[in-house]
Scaffold this active site. Sequence first.
Site, PDB file in Angstrom:
ATOM      1  N   GLU A 104       0.834  -0.859   0.109  1.00  0.00           N
ATOM      2  CA  GLU A 104      -0.040   0.060  -0.092  1.00  0.00           C
ATOM      3  C   GLU A 104       0.609   0.870   0.300  1.00  0.00           C
ATOM      4  OE1 GLU A 104      -0.839   0.082   4.541  1.00  0.00           O
ATOM      5  OE2 GLU A 104      -2.198  -1.243   3.192  1.00  0.00           O
ATOM      6  N   TYR A 116       6.253   1.333  -8.475  1.00  0.00           N
ATOM      7  CA  TYR A 116       6.132  -0.048  -8.392  1.00  0.00           C
ATOM      8  C   TYR A 116       5.042  -0.299  -9.987  1.00  0.00           C
ATOM      9  CZ  TYR A 116       6.473   1.201  -3.387  1.00  0.00           C
ATOM     10  OH  TYR A 116       6.819   1.125  -2.064  1.00  0.00           O
TER      11      TYR A 116
END
Length: 147
Positions: A104, A116
Amino acid sequence: MKQQIKELSLNEVSEVFEIEQACHLFPMSLANVESCFGRFYRVVGFFEDNQLFGFAILHQLFEDATLMDICVHPTKQGKGIGQALMQTIIDIAATEGAERIMLEVRISSQRAIELYRHFGFEQTGIREAYYKLEQGKEDAVLMQRLL
């Protein structure tokens, strides 16, 4: 200049905590950082000339791995250290039998989200008002990568 990534131990917790504080508006407490050196966790660090400049924390239970934190000291950001740490974490998780890595990230952390995505993570949801701000709260983007 000698660079290396290696697994960290509780002996480096104060250095990890210093980087944590330098990177986050609301950093983990020292006790939380220390707890990340327990069972089911792997902590790796990026060293340059024997000085720690970045770290990543992976928590893994069976086939599910979670990237708990990844930090590069502000003076060394933008030099590929985050990418090197991410690749190391992905390799560790795959070697240890993980089927996916979850994470997260603050919705405002666009550089982190791009990192990411570069490594094949995809958004799986939003956790509303998850992170503290100086005033109010901020959403978390949930992401995962299948291995």
